[in-house]
Design a protein around this motif. Sequence first.
Motif, PDB file in Angstrom:
ATOM      1  N   ALA A 267     -46.788   7.597  17.609  1.00  0.00           N
ATOM      2  CA  ALA A 267     -47.022   6.139  18.407  1.00  0.00           C
ATOM      3  C   ALA A 267     -46.672   6.161  19.755  1.00  0.00           C
ATOM      4  O   ALA A 267     -45.496   6.460  20.181  1.00  0.00           O
ATOM      5  CB  ALA A 267     -46.412   5.075  17.486  1.00  0.00           C
ATOM      6  N   GLU A 268     -47.502   5.738  20.784  1.00  0.00           N
ATOM      7  CA  GLU A 268     -47.102   5.680  22.184  1.00  0.00           C
ATOM      8  C   GLU A 268     -47.577   4.512  22.928  1.00  0.00           C
ATOM      9  O   GLU A 268     -48.686   4.158  22.703  1.00  0.00           O
ATOM     10  CB  GLU A 268     -47.727   7.081  22.766  1.00  0.00           C
ATOM     11  CG  GLU A 268     -47.131   7.275  24.253  1.00  0.00           C
ATOM     12  CD  GLU A 268     -47.712   8.419  24.845  1.00  0.00           C
ATOM     13  OE1 GLU A 268     -48.672   8.421  25.663  1.00  0.00           O
ATOM     14  OE2 GLU A 268     -47.255   9.708  24.138  1.00  0.00           O
ATOM     15  N   ILE A 269     -46.686   3.989  23.727  1.00  0.00           N
ATOM     16  CA  ILE A 269     -47.031   2.891  24.560  1.00  0.00           C
ATOM     17  C   ILE A 269     -46.479   3.239  25.992  1.00  0.00           C
ATOM     18  O   ILE A 269     -45.720   3.685  26.034  1.00  0.00           O
ATOM     19  CB  ILE A 269     -46.256   1.539  24.054  1.00  0.00           C
ATOM     20  CG1 ILE A 269     -46.689   1.231  22.660  1.00  0.00           C
ATOM     21  CG2 ILE A 269     -46.319   0.467  25.057  1.00  0.00           C
ATOM     22  CD1 ILE A 269     -45.932   0.011  22.411  1.00  0.00           C
ATOM     23  N   THR A 270     -47.340   3.151  27.015  1.00  0.00           N
ATOM     24  CA  THR A 270     -47.160   3.167  28.296  1.00  0.00           C
ATOM     25  C   THR A 270     -46.905   1.879  29.214  1.00  0.00           C
ATOM     26  O   THR A 270     -47.693   1.230  28.973  1.00  0.00           O
ATOM     27  CB  THR A 270     -48.181   4.175  28.991  1.00  0.00           C
ATOM     28  OG1 THR A 270     -48.239   5.388  28.091  1.00  0.00           O
ATOM     29  CG2 THR A 270     -47.962   4.448  30.586  1.00  0.00           C
ATOM     30  N   LEU A 271     -45.950   1.759  29.779  1.00  0.00           N
ATOM     31  CA  LEU A 271     -45.808   0.779  30.881  1.00  0.00           C
ATOM     32  C   LEU A 271     -46.074   1.327  32.494  1.00  0.00           C
ATOM     33  O   LEU A 271     -45.223   2.194  32.636  1.00  0.00           O
ATOM     34  CB  LEU A 271     -44.364   0.173  30.770  1.00  0.00           C
ATOM     35  CG  LEU A 271     -43.906  -0.395  29.395  1.00  0.00           C
ATOM     36  CD1 LEU A 271     -42.498  -1.042  29.516  1.00  0.00           C
ATOM     37  CD2 LEU A 271     -44.915  -1.635  29.147  1.00  0.00           C
ATOM     38  N   ASN A 297     -51.889   3.809  22.135  1.00  0.00           N
ATOM     39  CA  ASN A 297     -52.828   4.602  21.586  1.00  0.00           C
ATOM     40  C   ASN A 297     -53.323   4.348  20.135  1.00  0.00           C
ATOM     41  O   ASN A 297     -53.509   5.027  19.425  1.00  0.00           O
ATOM     42  CB  ASN A 297     -52.365   5.998  21.658  1.00  0.00           C
ATOM     43  CG  ASN A 297     -51.069   6.141  20.690  1.00  0.00           C
ATOM     44  OD1 ASN A 297     -50.302   5.413  20.450  1.00  0.00           O
ATOM     45  ND2 ASN A 297     -50.684   7.900  20.467  1.00  0.00           N
ATOM     46  N   GLY A 298     -53.348   2.917  20.039  1.00  0.00           N
ATOM     47  CA  GLY A 298     -53.668   2.570  18.538  1.00  0.00           C
ATOM     48  C   GLY A 298     -55.106   2.387  18.232  1.00  0.00           C
ATOM     49  O   GLY A 298     -55.918   2.927  18.974  1.00  0.00           O
ATOM     50  N   THR A 348     -55.891   0.764  24.014  1.00  0.00           N
ATOM     51  CA  THR A 348     -55.878  -0.322  24.459  1.00  0.00           C
ATOM     52  C   THR A 348     -55.051  -0.581  25.866  1.00  0.00           C
ATOM     53  O   THR A 348     -54.102  -0.200  25.718  1.00  0.00           O
ATOM     54  CB  THR A 348     -55.524  -1.309  23.269  1.00  0.00           C
ATOM     55  OG1 THR A 348     -56.324  -1.140  22.294  1.00  0.00           O
ATOM     56  CG2 THR A 348     -55.456  -2.757  23.683  1.00  0.00           C
ATOM     57  N   ASP A 349     -55.656  -1.160  26.650  1.00  0.00           N
ATOM     58  CA  ASP A 349     -55.095  -1.382  28.044  1.00  0.00           C
ATOM     59  C   ASP A 349     -54.908  -2.799  28.220  1.00  0.00           C
ATOM     60  O   ASP A 349     -55.962  -3.551  28.438  1.00  0.00           O
ATOM     61  CB  ASP A 349     -55.782  -0.724  29.147  1.00  0.00           C
ATOM     62  CG  ASP A 349     -55.031  -0.781  30.419  1.00  0.00           C
ATOM     63  OD1 ASP A 349     -53.945  -1.292  30.454  1.00  0.00           O
ATOM     64  OD2 ASP A 349     -55.432  -0.330  31.341  1.00  0.00           O
ATOM     65  N   PHE A 350     -53.893  -3.431  28.126  1.00  0.00           N
ATOM     66  CA  PHE A 350     -53.532  -4.707  28.803  1.00  0.00           C
ATOM     67  C   PHE A 350     -52.960  -4.774  30.334  1.00  0.00           C
ATOM     68  O   PHE A 350     -51.992  -4.110  30.428  1.00  0.00           O
ATOM     69  CB  PHE A 350     -52.397  -5.584  27.724  1.00  0.00           C
ATOM     70  CG  PHE A 350     -53.045  -6.220  26.500  1.00  0.00           C
ATOM     71  CD1 PHE A 350     -53.602  -7.508  26.492  1.00  0.00           C
ATOM     72  CD2 PHE A 350     -52.962  -5.322  25.452  1.00  0.00           C
ATOM     73  CE1 PHE A 350     -54.252  -8.030  25.299  1.00  0.00           C
ATOM     74  CE2 PHE A 350     -53.423  -5.990  24.281  1.00  0.00           C
ATOM     75  CZ  PHE A 350     -54.139  -7.056  24.038  1.00  0.00           C
ATOM     76  N   ARG A 351     -53.800  -5.506  30.988  1.00  0.00           N
ATOM     77  CA  ARG A 351     -53.604  -5.526  32.485  1.00  0.00           C
ATOM     78  C   ARG A 351     -53.192  -6.760  32.927  1.00  0.00           C
ATOM     79  O   ARG A 351     -53.879  -7.865  33.024  1.00  0.00           O
ATOM     80  CB  ARG A 351     -54.773  -5.061  33.261  1.00  0.00           C
ATOM     81  CG  ARG A 351     -54.682  -5.066  34.746  1.00  0.00           C
ATOM     82  CD  ARG A 351     -56.037  -4.527  35.077  1.00  0.00           C
ATOM     83  NE  ARG A 351     -56.160  -4.614  36.721  1.00  0.00           N
ATOM     84  CZ  ARG A 351     -56.907  -5.332  37.212  1.00  0.00           C
ATOM     85  NH1 ARG A 351     -57.695  -6.317  36.864  1.00  0.00           N
ATOM     86  NH2 ARG A 351     -56.970  -5.242  38.927  1.00  0.00           N
ATOM     87  N   ILE A 352     -51.993  -6.740  33.553  1.00  0.00           N
ATOM     88  CA  ILE A 352     -51.251  -8.068  33.964  1.00  0.00           C
ATOM     89  C   ILE A 352     -51.430  -7.898  35.514  1.00  0.00           C
ATOM     90  O   ILE A 352     -50.814  -7.140  36.127  1.00  0.00           O
ATOM     91  CB  ILE A 352     -49.709  -8.385  33.539  1.00  0.00           C
ATOM     92  CG1 ILE A 352     -49.593  -8.265  31.894  1.00  0.00           C
ATOM     93  CG2 ILE A 352     -49.053  -9.413  34.355  1.00  0.00           C
ATOM     94  CD1 ILE A 352     -48.113  -8.272  31.484  1.00  0.00           C
TER      95      ILE A 352
END
Length: 357
Positions: A267-271, A297-298, A348-352
């Motif tokens: 499982a990987e999340i990128t900030l 990467n879900g 999935t990319d959430f963009r703030i």
Amino acid sequence: MPVDSYDAIPRFAALDLLSTLVVVVDDKGAVVFANAALESAMGMSRRMLEGGEFAQHLSDPSLLRSGLGAAHGQGYAAMSFDTGLQRAVQESLFVHVTVTAIEHSELKLIELWVLEQQARQDREERLVEQAQANKELVRNLAHEIKNPLGGIRGAAQLLEMDLETKELREYTQVIIHEADRLQSLVDRLLAPHRHPHQLVDLNIHEVCERVRSLVLLEYPQGLKIRRDYDISIPEFKGDRAQLIQALLNIVQNAAQVLSEKLDNGDAEITLRTRVVRQVTIGRQRHRLALELHVIDNGPGVPDHIKERIFYPLVTGRDGGSGLGLPLAQTFVQRHHGLIECESMPGRTDFRILIPLP
């Protein structure tokens, strides 16, 4: 009278501040000035463009030529059409072209809007309007629920005092428990409106690191949270608590949908943080803005809720409240910003986006 292109540069220098592709031509269609955005999009310098016929760079040159001819002969104010913009190396861009006559001059101002960019601006505008409507709806609904809920709980407590058997008191306990659960939900709905906006100087990477540490404490095994920071991003005025909560909601959502990958240890999340220039958020143009991505990467957002993920009580998880993303959107909008989402299986990319001073 022909206009010397180099003399025209100071006159049109302000056009370099725009992200819109802009070119100024004379009555014969020759380029007098091209702004920096057009140079970048075409892969050609201003000096290479000046003096040449701009229509040659369009997929259908006749559209611009006939338009300029009509303008010269009939004195019309503006015209527009869609065509392709040919580029030096890359493939052509499909653009919406607007031609406007410059008053007291034979010059014409040509603006080119990349149609994908225009669609994006329309989507951003809808998101802002949607979030504002949702906020008002939720606040009013929560207040309407809150008052009778207190009466139901109080009545159940009074009734419980008159009941003699334990079996009957179990029913009133169910009423009280469910009333408390609904009260907790209402409190969360009203949370953004109860706390004043407390602005301090903050560094976005302090916010990111705080959220990163909190989530890794919750998921110590199987999850990697990668950093991809632009350390040159300046400090700005913001509410630290609200931005931490907004980012935490998004990162926690990402971690929760990675359950299968957590078990496999991949499982990987990128900030990721960047600075973007000349950004439009809800019709407001900003010279600089912070761009913060939360990428996982879900499995991606389910198709049936993609367009509604920022609506209150909409969730793709069993047991989810559907409040995390709407609250995050509310907190970011209090900073005059916006959250967007692009999702497909595996990414999935959430963009703030938040304006910078």
